[in-house]
Design a protein around this motif. Structure first.
Motif, mmCIF file in Angstrom:
data_model
loop_
_atom_site.group_PDB
_atom_site.id
_atom_site.type_symbol
_atom_site.label_atom_id
_atom_site.label_comp_id
_atom_site.label_asym_id
_atom_site.label_seq_id
_atom_site.Cartn_x
_atom_site.Cartn_y
_atom_site.Cartn_z
ATOM 1 N N GLY A 202 0.820 -1.210 0.000
ATOM 2 C CA GLY A 202 0.000 0.000 0.000
ATOM 3 C C GLY A 202 0.852 1.258 0.000
ATOM 4 O O GLY A 202 0.580 2.216 -0.748
ATOM 5 N N GLN A 203 1.909 1.267 0.808
ATOM 6 C CA GLN A 203 2.806 2.419 0.856
ATOM 7 C C GLN A 203 3.546 2.605 -0.473
ATOM 8 O O GLN A 203 3.846 3.726 -0.881
ATOM 9 N N ASN B 57 1.347 4.446 -2.707
ATOM 10 C CA ASN B 57 1.289 5.806 -2.189
ATOM 11 C C ASN B 57 2.472 6.622 -2.704
ATOM 12 O O ASN B 57 2.307 7.737 -3.213
ATOM 13 N N ASN C 215 -7.467 -1.037 0.519
ATOM 14 C CA ASN C 215 -6.413 -0.345 1.261
ATOM 15 C C ASN C 215 -5.354 0.213 0.319
ATOM 16 O O ASN C 215 -4.878 1.345 0.499
ATOM 17 N N TYR C 216 -4.973 -0.570 -0.712
ATOM 18 C CA TYR C 216 -3.973 -0.102 -1.678
ATOM 19 C C TYR C 216 -4.485 1.138 -2.412
ATOM 20 O O TYR C 216 -3.758 2.113 -2.606
ATOM 21 N N TYR D 147 -6.791 3.221 -1.467
ATOM 22 C CA TYR D 147 -6.910 4.321 -0.499
ATOM 23 C C TYR D 147 -5.559 5.017 -0.299
ATOM 24 O O TYR D 147 -5.457 6.249 -0.393
ATOM 25 N N LEU D 148 -4.514 4.233 -0.065
ATOM 26 C CA LEU D 148 -3.187 4.818 0.156
ATOM 27 C C LEU D 148 -2.653 5.473 -1.119
ATOM 28 O O LEU D 148 -1.949 6.489 -1.052
ATOM 29 N N CYS E 228 -4.235 8.767 -1.324
ATOM 30 C CA CYS E 228 -3.623 9.639 -0.310
ATOM 31 C C CYS E 228 -2.303 10.198 -0.828
ATOM 32 O O CYS E 228 -1.943 11.347 -0.529
ATOM 33 N N TYR F 115 -4.967 14.570 3.771
ATOM 34 C CA TYR F 115 -4.383 13.219 3.879
ATOM 35 C C TYR F 115 -4.375 12.793 5.350
ATOM 36 O O TYR F 115 -4.846 11.703 5.712
ATOM 37 N N GLN G 30 -6.542 9.772 7.342
ATOM 38 C CA GLN G 30 -5.899 8.689 8.075
ATOM 39 C C GLN G 30 -6.371 8.640 9.539
ATOM 40 O O GLN G 30 -6.615 7.561 10.090
ATOM 41 N N CYS H 203 -11.155 1.981 6.235
ATOM 42 C CA CYS H 203 -10.450 2.539 5.076
ATOM 43 C C CYS H 203 -11.419 2.894 3.957
ATOM 44 O O CYS H 203 -11.206 3.857 3.215
ATOM 45 N N GLN I 291 8.520 10.047 3.357
ATOM 46 C CA GLN I 291 7.379 10.428 2.534
ATOM 47 C C GLN I 291 7.195 11.940 2.459
ATOM 48 O O GLN I 291 6.650 12.453 1.481
#
Length: 276
Positions: A28-29, A32, A108-109, A111-112, A115, A127, A131, A165, A262
């Motif tokens: 997910g990150q 992002n 979740n993927y 969503y991130l 974001c 953002y 969260q 999420c 990030q």
């Protein structure tokens, strides 16, 4: 809430599946960072008209990952649980949590990823609010509702996370495709060819994914050694339950590293694109 409703066995489950959880979070990150870095770069080189297609392309990549990741992790999760020393009962509880979580992973993927778009557009406060909203929905609404109200098993915790999420994700998605932000993707772009910048984003951000995976390998092995020690003294469940708490607290330290990482990438990517 898991400790309160299911007890030590539930906490033990969370310590065993933590490595799968981290893989899930790392992917997910990754998406992002892909959007955060590439959209910032396109703003920097003064080509904002390419941004909408990159956003749509990344959503298509997310959907692909949402199929591939569960297809790999679901069959391998139970052997991993057994490798950690779990008996059949604990392994069943692990799968009870992991299957719904992994099947819904694409939420979740996505969503991130969106974001990351918010961060690239300078909407970092939004953002953060999204969260925090997810965090509060999980802690004070969906977890107690499913675990204490409906008295579900471990799957209730997984569904609670997904719903927490889903709500802010739908908000960002609707705002994005209704043209409320600087980047205005359209649904017909899902039927257009992939932009070269989308593929480049996957390559450039791959180091972030490798970094997250590399950080989890020691955790994987340390968890194994803890489980061996716990088995040797006949205290597997309480020791593994405690290990979950220790590892989750350590995540707070990791959050500081991720914040610096990030926070720099969008600004750095924009400056690089501007030759500044």
């Amino acid at each position: 809430w898991i400790s309160k409703s299911i007890g030590e066995e539930g906490m033990t489950v969370m310590s065993i599946i933590i490595i799968v959880d981290f893989i899930h979070i790392a992917i997910g990150q990754y998406f992002n960072i892909c959007l955060s870095e590439r959209i910032s770069y396109l703003f920097g080189i003064k080509q904002p008209e390419l941004c909408p297609q990159v956003v749509v392309d990344m959503m298509r990549f997310v959907l692909i990952a949402g199929v591939i990741v569960p297809a790999i992790l679901i069959p391998t999760a139970r052997p991993l649980c057994k490798w950690y020393g779990a008996n059949d009962h604990i392994a069943d509880m692990c799968m009870n949590y992991l299957i719904p979580q992994l099947i819904c992973a694409f939420i979740n993927y996505m969503y991130l990823a969106l974001c990351g778009l918010l961060q690239a557009m300078g909407k970092t406060v939004m953002y953060g609010v999204c969260q925090i909203t997810s965090c509060l929905l999980t802690m004070f609404v969906f977890d107690p509702l499913f675990l204490l109200g409906f008295k579900t098993q471990m799957w209730g915790a997984a569904v609670a996370n997904t719903l927490a999420c889903l709500i802010p994700f739908l908000f960002i998605l609707i705002m994005t495709f209704c043209g409320k932000f600087t980047v205005k993707p359209k649904f017909n772009m899902f039927f257009k060819k992939f932009n070269i910048h989308s593929v480049t984003a996957l390559k450039v951000s791959f180091s972030q994914l490798i970094s997250n995976f590399a950080a989890e390998i020691p955790v994987l092995m340390l968890g194994k050694y803890v489980s061996l020690s716990a088995t040797a003294i006949g205290e597997y469940v309480p020791v593994m339950a405690a290990w979950n708490l220790v590892d989750r607290l350590y995540e707070i330290v990791i959050c500081v590293c991720n914040a610096l990482n990030q926070g720099f990438l969008p600004a750095g990517s924009y400056a690089f694109g501007c030759n500044r």
